[in-house]
Design a protein around this motif. Structure first.
Motif, PDB file in Angstrom:
ATOM      1  N   LEU A 115     -22.819  26.970  12.247  1.00  0.00           N
ATOM      2  CA  LEU A 115     -21.692  26.051  12.074  1.00  0.00           C
ATOM      3  C   LEU A 115     -21.315  25.419  13.410  1.00  0.00           C
ATOM      4  O   LEU A 115     -21.161  24.208  13.524  1.00  0.00           O
ATOM      5  CB  LEU A 115     -20.488  26.803  11.494  1.00  0.00           C
ATOM      6  CG  LEU A 115     -19.211  25.986  11.341  1.00  0.00           C
ATOM      7  CD1 LEU A 115     -19.387  24.910  10.272  1.00  0.00           C
ATOM      8  CD2 LEU A 115     -18.035  26.892  10.995  1.00  0.00           C
ATOM      9  N   VAL A 116     -21.193  26.260  14.435  1.00  0.00           N
ATOM     10  CA  VAL A 116     -20.768  25.813  15.757  1.00  0.00           C
ATOM     11  C   VAL A 116     -21.992  25.399  16.575  1.00  0.00           C
ATOM     12  O   VAL A 116     -22.992  26.096  16.612  1.00  0.00           O
ATOM     13  CB  VAL A 116     -19.981  26.928  16.476  1.00  0.00           C
ATOM     14  CG1 VAL A 116     -19.614  26.520  17.894  1.00  0.00           C
ATOM     15  CG2 VAL A 116     -18.726  27.281  15.675  1.00  0.00           C
TER      16      VAL A 116
ATOM     17  N   ALA B 201     -10.177  17.176  17.184  1.00  0.00           N
ATOM     18  CA  ALA B 201      -9.272  18.163  16.601  1.00  0.00           C
ATOM     19  C   ALA B 201      -9.599  19.526  17.172  1.00  0.00           C
ATOM     20  O   ALA B 201     -10.702  19.751  17.675  1.00  0.00           O
ATOM     21  CB  ALA B 201      -9.413  18.195  15.075  1.00  0.00           C
ATOM     22  N   GLY B 202      -8.650  20.407  17.068  1.00  0.00           N
ATOM     23  CA  GLY B 202      -8.931  21.807  17.332  1.00  0.00           C
ATOM     24  C   GLY B 202      -9.339  22.415  15.998  1.00  0.00           C
ATOM     25  O   GLY B 202      -9.130  21.814  14.944  1.00  0.00           O
ATOM     26  N   TYR B 203      -9.943  23.579  16.034  1.00  0.00           N
ATOM     27  CA  TYR B 203     -10.242  24.268  14.779  1.00  0.00           C
ATOM     28  C   TYR B 203     -10.156  25.770  14.977  1.00  0.00           C
ATOM     29  O   TYR B 203     -10.276  26.274  16.089  1.00  0.00           O
ATOM     30  CB  TYR B 203     -11.611  23.862  14.214  1.00  0.00           C
ATOM     31  CG  TYR B 203     -12.794  24.395  14.988  1.00  0.00           C
ATOM     32  CD1 TYR B 203     -13.381  25.612  14.656  1.00  0.00           C
ATOM     33  CD2 TYR B 203     -13.332  23.680  16.053  1.00  0.00           C
ATOM     34  CE1 TYR B 203     -14.468  26.103  15.374  1.00  0.00           C
ATOM     35  CE2 TYR B 203     -14.424  24.157  16.764  1.00  0.00           C
ATOM     36  CZ  TYR B 203     -14.978  25.377  16.414  1.00  0.00           C
ATOM     37  OH  TYR B 203     -16.043  25.866  17.125  1.00  0.00           O
ATOM     38  N   GLU B 204      -9.891  26.457  13.870  1.00  0.00           N
ATOM     39  CA  GLU B 204      -9.829  27.911  13.855  1.00  0.00           C
ATOM     40  C   GLU B 204     -10.734  28.408  12.744  1.00  0.00           C
ATOM     41  O   GLU B 204     -10.810  27.779  11.688  1.00  0.00           O
ATOM     42  CB  GLU B 204      -8.402  28.380  13.587  1.00  0.00           C
ATOM     43  CG  GLU B 204      -7.395  27.917  14.627  1.00  0.00           C
ATOM     44  CD  GLU B 204      -5.967  28.197  14.195  1.00  0.00           C
ATOM     45  OE1 GLU B 204      -5.388  29.153  14.749  1.00  0.00           O
ATOM     46  OE2 GLU B 204      -5.463  27.486  13.310  1.00  0.00           O
ATOM     47  N   LEU B 205     -11.406  29.531  12.977  1.00  0.00           N
ATOM     48  CA  LEU B 205     -12.255  30.150  11.967  1.00  0.00           C
ATOM     49  C   LEU B 205     -11.641  31.475  11.553  1.00  0.00           C
ATOM     50  O   LEU B 205     -11.078  32.191  12.379  1.00  0.00           O
ATOM     51  CB  LEU B 205     -13.663  30.381  12.532  1.00  0.00           C
ATOM     52  CG  LEU B 205     -14.430  29.137  12.942  1.00  0.00           C
ATOM     53  CD1 LEU B 205     -15.749  29.513  13.609  1.00  0.00           C
ATOM     54  CD2 LEU B 205     -14.675  28.230  11.742  1.00  0.00           C
TER      55      LEU B 205
ATOM     56  N   SER C 141     -15.483  32.657   5.508  1.00  0.00           N
ATOM     57  CA  SER C 141     -15.893  31.249   5.645  1.00  0.00           C
ATOM     58  C   SER C 141     -14.711  30.297   5.524  1.00  0.00           C
ATOM     59  O   SER C 141     -14.781  29.258   4.880  1.00  0.00           O
ATOM     60  CB  SER C 141     -16.974  30.898   4.610  1.00  0.00           C
ATOM     61  OG  SER C 141     -18.127  31.671   4.826  1.00  0.00           O
ATOM     62  N   ARG C 142     -13.614  30.665   6.148  1.00  0.00           N
ATOM     63  CA  ARG C 142     -12.417  29.835   6.122  1.00  0.00           C
ATOM     64  C   ARG C 142     -12.290  29.107   7.456  1.00  0.00           C
ATOM     65  O   ARG C 142     -12.659  29.635   8.500  1.00  0.00           O
ATOM     66  CB  ARG C 142     -11.177  30.683   5.855  1.00  0.00           C
ATOM     67  CG  ARG C 142     -11.385  31.594   4.671  1.00  0.00           C
ATOM     68  CD  ARG C 142     -10.482  31.599   3.531  1.00  0.00           C
ATOM     69  NE  ARG C 142      -9.200  31.007   3.642  1.00  0.00           N
ATOM     70  CZ  ARG C 142      -8.681  30.250   2.680  1.00  0.00           C
ATOM     71  NH1 ARG C 142      -9.374  30.000   1.602  1.00  0.00           N
ATOM     72  NH2 ARG C 142      -7.489  29.760   2.785  1.00  0.00           N
TER      73      ARG C 142
ATOM     74  N   ASP D 172     -10.238  23.849   3.901  1.00  0.00           N
ATOM     75  CA  ASP D 172      -9.936  25.195   4.381  1.00  0.00           C
ATOM     76  C   ASP D 172     -11.096  26.176   4.201  1.00  0.00           C
ATOM     77  O   ASP D 172     -10.984  27.338   4.563  1.00  0.00           O
ATOM     78  CB  ASP D 172      -8.658  25.735   3.738  1.00  0.00           C
ATOM     79  CG  ASP D 172      -8.751  25.869   2.225  1.00  0.00           C
ATOM     80  OD1 ASP D 172      -9.842  25.651   1.647  1.00  0.00           O
ATOM     81  OD2 ASP D 172      -7.716  26.183   1.607  1.00  0.00           O
ATOM     82  N   THR D 173     -12.209  25.712   3.637  1.00  0.00           N
ATOM     83  CA  THR D 173     -13.389  26.563   3.512  1.00  0.00           C
ATOM     84  C   THR D 173     -14.641  25.763   3.852  1.00  0.00           C
ATOM     85  O   THR D 173     -14.660  24.540   3.704  1.00  0.00           O
ATOM     86  CB  THR D 173     -13.548  27.143   2.085  1.00  0.00           C
ATOM     87  OG1 THR D 173     -13.589  26.072   1.153  1.00  0.00           O
ATOM     88  CG2 THR D 173     -12.418  28.074   1.724  1.00  0.00           C
TER      89      THR D 173
END
Length: 127
Positions: free
Chosen positions: A17-18, A63-67, A71-72, A102-103
């Protein structure tokens, strides 16, 4: 005793993903194509620093993102360049999708973003 099946092909390795440049191919059920005026295909890139960047034909989106477990994902702190373009529909819809998604799920070289268990909001392929 080991058995060997000549017709068995190993499954495609999953793209992470990253760090993968994800090319946007479908948005809210509609195919996405590269604009003739655009230098590159619409994409989403999630960096190791928990910062995401995207492009959908006009402006750069950030954007920032959080994991989270399961898988959210959550995108936060949105910003973008401010160019005015003739067609900004894809960009506006992508921004809306990132705000509600959100997923995520990854199968091989394909990734999709969804809201809960709804149909995918956006589909991508690894570059």
């Amino acid at each position: 005793l080991l058995a060997r099946n000549e017709n068995c092909t190993p499954p495609a390795a999953e793209s992470p993903l990253v760090g993968t440049k994800w090319i946007l191919v479908e948005l809210r059920g509609r195919a996405v194509i590269k604009s003739a005026k655009s230098k590159e295909f619409p994409f989403l890139l999630l960096g190791n620093d928990f910062k995401a960047s995207a492009y959908a034909g006009c402006n750069r989106l950030y954007a920032g993102y959080e994991l989270f477990n399961g898988s959210r994902i959550r995108f936060t702190r949105f910003a973008s360049t401010r160019m005015a373009c003739i067609d900004m529909k894809t960009e506006l819809v992508l921004l809306e999708v990132l705000k509600v998604a959100d997923t995520y799920s990854i199968k091989g070289k394909k990734m999709q973003l969804s809201k809960g268990k709804t149909p995918p909001l956006a589909k991508f392929v690894a570059e």
